[in-house]
Design an enzyme around this catalytic site. Sequence first.
Site, PDB file in Angstrom:
ATOM      1  N   SER A  27       0.868  -1.307  -0.021  1.00 34.60           N
ATOM      2  CA  SER A  27      -0.060   0.112   0.057  1.00 34.60           C
ATOM      3  C   SER A  27       0.833   1.215   0.073  1.00 34.60           C
ATOM      4  CB  SER A  27      -0.739   0.195   1.333  1.00 34.60           C
ATOM      5  OG  SER A  27      -1.697  -0.792   1.346  1.00 34.60           O
ATOM      6  N   HIS A  57      -2.764   0.937  -4.102  1.00 35.90           N
ATOM      7  CA  HIS A  57      -2.199  -0.013  -5.010  1.00 35.90           C
ATOM      8  C   HIS A  57      -2.478   0.200  -6.508  1.00 35.90           C
ATOM      9  CE1 HIS A  57      -1.374  -3.199  -1.796  1.00 35.90           C
ATOM     10  NE2 HIS A  57      -2.251  -2.494  -1.185  1.00 35.90           N
ATOM     11  N   HIS A  79      -5.519  -9.140  -0.584  1.00 37.99           N
ATOM     12  CA  HIS A  79      -5.446  -9.300   0.795  1.00 37.99           C
ATOM     13  C   HIS A  79      -6.672 -10.173   1.228  1.00 37.99           C
ATOM     14  CE1 HIS A  79      -3.850  -5.220   0.130  1.00 37.99           C
ATOM     15  NE2 HIS A  79      -3.154  -5.639   1.050  1.00 37.99           N
ATOM     16  N   TYR A  81      -8.691 -10.103   3.775  1.00 41.41           N
ATOM     17  CA  TYR A  81      -9.657  -9.299   3.986  1.00 41.41           C
ATOM     18  C   TYR A  81     -10.651  -8.609   2.974  1.00 41.41           C
ATOM     19  CZ  TYR A  81      -6.823  -5.096   3.143  1.00 41.41           C
ATOM     20  OH  TYR A  81      -6.060  -3.998   2.474  1.00 41.41           O
ATOM     21  N   GLU A  82     -10.317  -8.962   1.698  1.00 46.49           N
ATOM     22  CA  GLU A  82     -11.138  -8.292   0.584  1.00 46.49           C
ATOM     23  C   GLU A  82     -12.039  -9.255   0.283  1.00 46.49           C
ATOM     24  OE1 GLU A  82      -8.776  -7.134  -2.835  1.00 46.49           O
ATOM     25  OE2 GLU A  82      -7.143  -6.716  -1.514  1.00 46.49           O
ATOM     26  N   ALA A 109       3.125  -2.213   3.981  1.00 42.65           N
ATOM     27  CA  ALA A 109       3.080  -0.854   5.041  1.00 42.65           C
ATOM     28  C   ALA A 109       2.545  -1.707   6.404  1.00 42.65           C
ATOM     29  CB  ALA A 109       1.858  -0.050   4.667  1.00 42.65           C
ATOM     30  N   MET A 204      -1.375  -6.419   7.458  1.00 47.82           N
ATOM     31  CA  MET A 204      -2.706  -7.246   7.151  1.00 47.82           C
ATOM     32  C   MET A 204      -2.273  -8.029   5.918  1.00 47.82           C
ATOM     33  SD  MET A 204      -5.670  -4.311   7.463  1.00 47.82           S
ATOM     34  CE  MET A 204      -5.406  -3.046   8.997  1.00 47.82           C
ATOM     35  N   SER A 205      -0.947  -8.322   5.500  1.00 48.62           N
ATOM     36  CA  SER A 205      -0.529  -8.991   4.273  1.00 48.62           C
ATOM     37  C   SER A 205       0.578  -9.883   4.462  1.00 48.62           C
ATOM     38  CB  SER A 205      -0.236  -7.847   3.110  1.00 48.62           C
ATOM     39  OG  SER A 205       0.966  -7.047   3.414  1.00 48.62           O
ATOM     40  N   ASN A 228       3.073   4.176  10.866  1.00 43.99           N
ATOM     41  CA  ASN A 228       2.535   4.390  12.098  1.00 43.99           C
ATOM     42  C   ASN A 228       2.738   3.692  13.168  1.00 43.99           C
ATOM     43  OD1 ASN A 228       0.479   2.786  10.369  1.00 43.99           O
ATOM     44  ND2 ASN A 228       0.213   2.195  12.655  1.00 43.99           N
ATOM     45  N   HIS A 240      -6.716   4.109   6.447  1.00 38.75           N
ATOM     46  CA  HIS A 240      -5.900   3.644   5.229  1.00 38.75           C
ATOM     47  C   HIS A 240      -5.563   5.006   4.742  1.00 38.75           C
ATOM     48  CE1 HIS A 240      -4.643   1.075   2.274  1.00 38.75           C
ATOM     49  NE2 HIS A 240      -5.368   1.816   1.219  1.00 38.75           N
TER      50      HIS A 240
HETATM   51  N1  HPA Z   1      -1.951  -2.289  11.542  1.00 43.63           N
HETATM   52  C1  HPA Z   1      -2.048  -3.209  10.562  1.00 43.63           C
HETATM   53  N2  HPA Z   1      -1.747  -2.972   9.168  1.00 43.63           N
HETATM   54  C2  HPA Z   1      -1.117  -1.613   8.940  1.00 43.63           C
HETATM   55  C3  HPA Z   1      -0.923  -0.664  10.004  1.00 43.63           C
HETATM   56  C4  HPA Z   1      -1.288  -1.172  11.422  1.00 43.63           C
HETATM   57  O1  HPA Z   1      -1.090  -0.591  12.368  1.00 43.63           O
HETATM   58  N3  HPA Z   1      -0.141   0.264   9.399  1.00 43.63           N
HETATM   59  C5  HPA Z   1      -0.266  -0.231   8.053  1.00 43.63           C
HETATM   60  N4  HPA Z   1      -0.900  -1.231   7.784  1.00 43.63           N
END
Ligand code: HPA
Length: 265
Positions: A27, A57, A79, A81-82, A109, A204-205, A228, A240
Amino acid sequence: MTAETVAAHIRERAGDAPIQIGLVLGSGLGHLADEVRGVAIPYAELEGFPHAGVSGHSPKLVIGELEGVRVAVFGGRAHYYEAGNPAAMRFPLEVLRALGVEQLLLTNAAGSLRADLPPGSIMLLSDHINFTGLNPLIGEQSEARFVGMSDAHNPDLHARLKAAAKAADVEMPEGVYAWFSGPSFETPAEIRAARVLGADAVGMSTVPEIILSRFLGLKVAAISVITNMGAGLSDETLSHDHTKTMAPIGAAKLERTLREMLRAL
Ligand code: HPA
């Protein structure tokens, strides 16, 4: 449609010179796909490829030259979750294998659990923890499903990535990445739990693709771009949009490291 058929179609469009390495962009990290001199094929034109629906993406496969090396760049991933499928990237990775590619770099990310890994830094995945209970090989019938994961993160690729980071003057500490399913972010309690259990970053990936790569016999390594601090570790509001805004900062370091690694190939 088999992976071989799709690979043959890609060769027709992009030429059949050997491809040295594959790259999956996470991402907000899609920029590098546009730096490759070659042929871009939207996923929509490749049967069996995901319709990557996550903004940030670029859903296209680019085959061409970067730093003089022939690469295959996935400008986006699917992903879990999609649509609830942990094997969403299986077919694209099978196609990569059918193209003769033997090594793969994954990027993502991620949120950090460590004060010395602030937003804007990058982390080489020393290992991972699968917190989801999911596995892209569930349902696979062959004995090959019992994939060893002790050396899943390839030592040879790691050595080359570390040398490249050093040459590019980029700090790239190692850490453990924990896969959470998303799409909701983690709770502060989950982040504390992940920290206690040995994670340095969450995302998440990537973990399903590492498992699939090992299943397919690809050498694989992965790098996180920290966007983050994990939930509860700072007063940022996670979203996001926030991920997409922050990703380019660490992406510059990632790009310098990857270019340096390719130059040394
Ligand atoms: N958690 C999960 N996935 C992420 C995060 C997060 O804090 N930051 C970027 N992708």
